[in-house]
Design a protein around this motif. Structure first.
Motif, PDB file in Angstrom:
ATOM      1  N   ASP A 262       0.809  -1.219   0.000  1.00  0.00           N
ATOM      2  CA  ASP A 262       0.000   0.000   0.000  1.00  0.00           C
ATOM      3  C   ASP A 262       0.844   1.272   0.000  1.00  0.00           C
ATOM      4  OD1 ASP A 262       0.905  -0.028   2.605  1.00  0.00           O
ATOM      5  OD2 ASP A 262      -1.054  -0.393   3.518  1.00  0.00           O
ATOM      6  N   THR A 263       2.162   1.122  -0.232  1.00  0.00           N
ATOM      7  CA  THR A 263       3.015   2.288  -0.454  1.00  0.00           C
ATOM      8  C   THR A 263       3.802   2.081  -1.752  1.00  0.00           C
ATOM      9  OG1 THR A 263       4.732   1.313   0.970  1.00  0.00           O
ATOM     10  CG2 THR A 263       3.265   2.946   1.973  1.00  0.00           C
ATOM     11  N   PRO A 264       4.027   3.144  -2.501  1.00  0.00           N
ATOM     12  CA  PRO A 264       4.647   3.006  -3.833  1.00  0.00           C
ATOM     13  C   PRO A 264       6.161   2.837  -3.767  1.00  0.00           C
ATOM     14  CG  PRO A 264       4.251   5.307  -3.353  1.00  0.00           C
ATOM     15  CD  PRO A 264       3.694   4.547  -2.187  1.00  0.00           C
ATOM     16  N   PHE A 265       6.765   2.589  -4.918  1.00  0.00           N
ATOM     17  CA  PHE A 265       8.223   2.568  -5.044  1.00  0.00           C
ATOM     18  C   PHE A 265       8.704   4.009  -5.201  1.00  0.00           C
ATOM     19  CE2 PHE A 265       7.105  -1.536  -7.330  1.00  0.00           C
ATOM     20  CZ  PHE A 265       7.283  -2.309  -6.197  1.00  0.00           C
ATOM     21  N   LEU A 266       9.826   4.330  -4.585  1.00  0.00           N
ATOM     22  CA  LEU A 266      10.297   5.713  -4.574  1.00  0.00           C
ATOM     23  C   LEU A 266      10.580   6.238  -5.973  1.00  0.00           C
ATOM     24  CD1 LEU A 266      12.300   7.573  -2.033  1.00  0.00           C
ATOM     25  CD2 LEU A 266      13.332   7.514  -4.294  1.00  0.00           C
ATOM     26  N   ARG A 267      11.261   5.452  -6.783  1.00  0.00           N
ATOM     27  CA  ARG A 267      11.696   5.962  -8.082  1.00  0.00           C
ATOM     28  C   ARG A 267      10.562   6.077  -9.093  1.00  0.00           C
ATOM     29  NH1 ARG A 267      17.921   3.641  -8.744  1.00  0.00           N
ATOM     30  NH2 ARG A 267      18.843   5.370  -7.554  1.00  0.00           N
ATOM     31  N   SER A 268       9.410   5.480  -8.791  1.00  0.00           N
ATOM     32  CA  SER A 268       8.257   5.676  -9.670  1.00  0.00           C
ATOM     33  C   SER A 268       7.336   6.767  -9.119  1.00  0.00           C
ATOM     34  CB  SER A 268       7.474   4.359  -9.815  1.00  0.00           C
ATOM     35  OG  SER A 268       6.965   3.949  -8.552  1.00  0.00           O
ATOM     36  N   THR A 269       7.770   7.413  -8.025  1.00  0.00           N
ATOM     37  CA  THR A 269       6.917   8.385  -7.335  1.00  0.00           C
ATOM     38  C   THR A 269       7.505   9.793  -7.329  1.00  0.00           C
ATOM     39  OG1 THR A 269       6.180   6.600  -5.871  1.00  0.00           O
ATOM     40  CG2 THR A 269       5.713   8.860  -5.155  1.00  0.00           C
ATOM     41  N   TYR A 270       8.817   9.873  -7.073  1.00  0.00           N
ATOM     42  CA  TYR A 270       9.450  11.189  -6.889  1.00  0.00           C
ATOM     43  C   TYR A 270      10.504  11.460  -7.955  1.00  0.00           C
ATOM     44  CZ  TYR A 270       7.382  11.262  -2.204  1.00  0.00           C
ATOM     45  OH  TYR A 270       6.509  11.266  -1.144  1.00  0.00           O
ATOM     46  N   PRO A 271      10.619  12.710  -8.354  1.00  0.00           N
ATOM     47  CA  PRO A 271      11.703  13.090  -9.280  1.00  0.00           C
ATOM     48  C   PRO A 271      13.022  13.219  -8.526  1.00  0.00           C
ATOM     49  CG  PRO A 271      10.491  15.043  -8.611  1.00  0.00           C
ATOM     50  CD  PRO A 271       9.788  13.869  -7.975  1.00  0.00           C
ATOM     51  N   ILE A 272      14.123  13.275  -9.260  1.00  0.00           N
ATOM     52  CA  ILE A 272      15.421  13.583  -8.664  1.00  0.00           C
ATOM     53  C   ILE A 272      15.418  15.060  -8.286  1.00  0.00           C
ATOM     54  CG2 ILE A 272      17.909  13.693  -9.037  1.00  0.00           C
ATOM     55  CD1 ILE A 272      16.720  10.834  -8.901  1.00  0.00           C
ATOM     56  N   ILE A 273      15.802  15.361  -7.048  1.00  0.00           N
ATOM     57  CA  ILE A 273      15.814  16.739  -6.565  1.00  0.00           C
ATOM     58  C   ILE A 273      17.226  17.321  -6.744  1.00  0.00           C
ATOM     59  CG2 ILE A 273      15.444  18.258  -4.585  1.00  0.00           C
ATOM     60  CD1 ILE A 273      12.905  16.844  -5.620  1.00  0.00           C
ATOM     61  N   GLN A 274      17.298  18.481  -7.337  1.00  0.00           N
ATOM     62  CA  GLN A 274      18.584  19.170  -7.511  1.00  0.00           C
ATOM     63  C   GLN A 274      18.847  20.051  -6.285  1.00  0.00           C
ATOM     64  OE1 GLN A 274      20.603  18.428 -10.048  1.00  0.00           O
ATOM     65  NE2 GLN A 274      19.032  17.048 -10.859  1.00  0.00           N
ATOM     66  N   HIS A 275      19.819  19.682  -5.490  1.00  0.00           N
ATOM     67  CA  HIS A 275      20.144  20.430  -4.276  1.00  0.00           C
ATOM     68  C   HIS A 275      21.300  21.400  -4.526  1.00  0.00           C
ATOM     69  CE1 HIS A 275      17.773  17.936  -1.433  1.00  0.00           C
ATOM     70  NE2 HIS A 275      18.035  16.972  -2.292  1.00  0.00           N
ATOM     71  N   HIS A 276      21.351  22.428  -3.711  1.00  0.00           N
ATOM     72  CA  HIS A 276      22.476  23.367  -3.736  1.00  0.00           C
ATOM     73  C   HIS A 276      23.024  23.471  -2.320  1.00  0.00           C
ATOM     74  CE1 HIS A 276      21.544  24.521  -7.839  1.00  0.00           C
ATOM     75  NE2 HIS A 276      20.273  24.586  -7.469  1.00  0.00           N
ATOM     76  N   PHE A 277      24.339  23.457  -2.208  1.00  0.00           N
ATOM     77  CA  PHE A 277      24.970  23.540  -0.890  1.00  0.00           C
ATOM     78  C   PHE A 277      25.237  24.993  -0.531  1.00  0.00           C
ATOM     79  CE2 PHE A 277      28.734  23.569   1.910  1.00  0.00           C
ATOM     80  CZ  PHE A 277      28.220  22.814   2.965  1.00  0.00           C
ATOM     81  N   HIS A 278      24.820  25.373   0.673  1.00  0.00           N
ATOM     82  CA  HIS A 278      25.068  26.721   1.169  1.00  0.00           C
ATOM     83  C   HIS A 278      26.072  26.640   2.306  1.00  0.00           C
ATOM     84  CE1 HIS A 278      21.656  27.917  -1.238  1.00  0.00           C
ATOM     85  NE2 HIS A 278      20.899  27.016  -0.621  1.00  0.00           N
ATOM     86  N   GLU A 279      27.075  27.472   2.256  1.00  0.00           N
ATOM     87  CA  GLU A 279      28.122  27.471   3.281  1.00  0.00           C
ATOM     88  C   GLU A 279      27.499  27.592   4.672  1.00  0.00           C
ATOM     89  OE1 GLU A 279      31.998  26.818   4.015  1.00  0.00           O
ATOM     90  OE2 GLU A 279      31.305  27.252   1.984  1.00  0.00           O
ATOM     91  N   GLN A 280      27.858  26.643   5.555  1.00  0.00           N
ATOM     92  CA  GLN A 280      27.236  26.621   6.884  1.00  0.00           C
ATOM     93  C   GLN A 280      28.180  27.055   8.006  1.00  0.00           C
ATOM     94  OE1 GLN A 280      24.082  26.064   7.016  1.00  0.00           O
ATOM     95  NE2 GLN A 280      23.877  25.317   4.913  1.00  0.00           N
ATOM     96  N   GLY A 281      29.477  27.044   7.741  1.00  0.00           N
ATOM     97  CA  GLY A 281      30.411  27.248   8.842  1.00  0.00           C
ATOM     98  C   GLY A 281      30.622  25.938   9.586  1.00  0.00           C
TER      99      GLY A 281
END
Length: 330
Positions: A262-281
């Motif tokens: 009753d739960t789907p497979f991840l790769r048939s459900t969500y797109p690849i998310i493009q992340h950006h890294f922000h300097e955190q210290g």
């Protein structure tokens, strides 16, 4: 600041600069989504069994995938509106992406150090890793205390996500301070599960998620369960023989009675998310750490065997959702 913008970068040898480039690239490639992260952590543990944190990370990452797929399964869409589900997914995804970016680069640097038979942990600063871990890796290299390194990595990962995710104004307002999050936190519906091929579940429920100390404590408790001599071989067998799709059916397939998916497979459900890294210290330089985080004392008030508890909680959750549906006007 990128690696090459760091003034100290010019002082590195060609070999060191090449190692950093390769680590950055491999970490980026394997940080694609929850499926690739889970696999990378497990593969690294199989290659380097002393890196016990990596097996813990793989099993916890599985649970991250389950939580993501729950949001688009049979039940949660009846309870949560699409914008809320999307925000929750992006929160899980961002936290897991940040942890992998930080931790997997450390593991790869350890791998290069072993190949060279010489520690290269002075390069961690070029990978945006806290100075806290440089000391801990050096200590591990000299003394081989894998349990201390495990705890250090748990401490580090929870501090890595504390400001950019947990304390971030957007996530704080739209996720962690919402009624639904408080509700789930209070009722312990969020649980990290370690399944077996016999259909049994072990683990611990997660609450107090906004507290870094509580997250560290749950990480240590989960590690104590995962590497318990009574269960470890069962968990490893499951990890080795069960493909991670991020559907809860990955482990529910082992339940008696042929439970339907009753739960789907991840790769048939969500797109690849493009992340950006922000300097955190460096969190260690900014906030320091509490000695109690390395304490060996663990709170084991609740049993680790959760099969019956989990099935009861699922029924409760489904009953609450059905009740909401019943009283929601068309």
């Amino acid at each position: 600041m990128s690696i090459t913008q760091n003034p100290q970068f010019q002082q590195l040898t060609d070999h060191e600069a090449e190692v950093l480039r390769k680590i950055r690239q491999e970490t980026h490639d394997k940080n694609l989504d929850n499926i690739s992260r889970t696999r990378a952590y497990l593969d690294f543990y199989l290659d380097y069994p002393e890196m016990i944190w990596s097996f813990l990370a793989s099993m916890v990452s599985r649970n991250g995938g389950y939580n993501m797929c729950d949001l688009e399964g049979e039940w949660f869409p009846k309870f949560l509106d699409p914008p809320i589900r999307q925000r929750l997914f992006l929160t899980y995804e961002r936290a897991n992406w940040l942890i992998f970016r930080d931790a997997y680069s450390q593991l790869l640097l350890y791998s290069y150090s072993t190949k060279k038979s010489s520690p290269m942990f002075h390069l961690l600063k070029f990978l945006d890793v806290s100075s806290f871990m440089e000391k801990e890796w050096q200590m591990f290299w000299e003394h081989g205390d894998k349990k201390r390194l495990l705890t250090a990595l748990i401490i580090n990962e929870q501090n890595v996500i504390h400001n950019p995710v947990i304390k971030h104004p957007v996530y704080k307002k739209r996720v962690f301070n919402t009624l639904i999050f408080s509700f789930e936190d209070y009722l312990h519906f969020s649980t990290v599960l370690f399944p077996t091929c016999e259909g049994e579940l072990y683990g611990a429920s997660v609450n107090g998620f906004k507290s870094v100390s509580k997250r560290i404590n749950i990480g240590k408790r989960l590690a104590s369960i995962l590497f318990d001599n009574r269960y470890y071989s069962l968990f490893l067998e499951f990890a080795m023989h069960t493909e991670h799709t991020a559907s809860r059916h990955d482990y529910e397939q082992y339940f008696p009675g042929n439970k339907k998916r009753d739960t789907p497979f991840l790769r048939s459900t969500y797109p690849i998310i493009q992340h950006h890294f922000h300097e955190q210290g460096d969190w260690y330089k900014e906030r320091g750490y509490h000695k109690k985080w390395f304490s060996q004392e663990l709170n084991h008030r609740h049993p680790a065997h959760l099969t019956g508890w989990y099935k009861k909680k699922q029924k409760q959750l489904h009953a609450l959702i059905s009740l909401k549906e019943l009283f929601t006007p068309e």
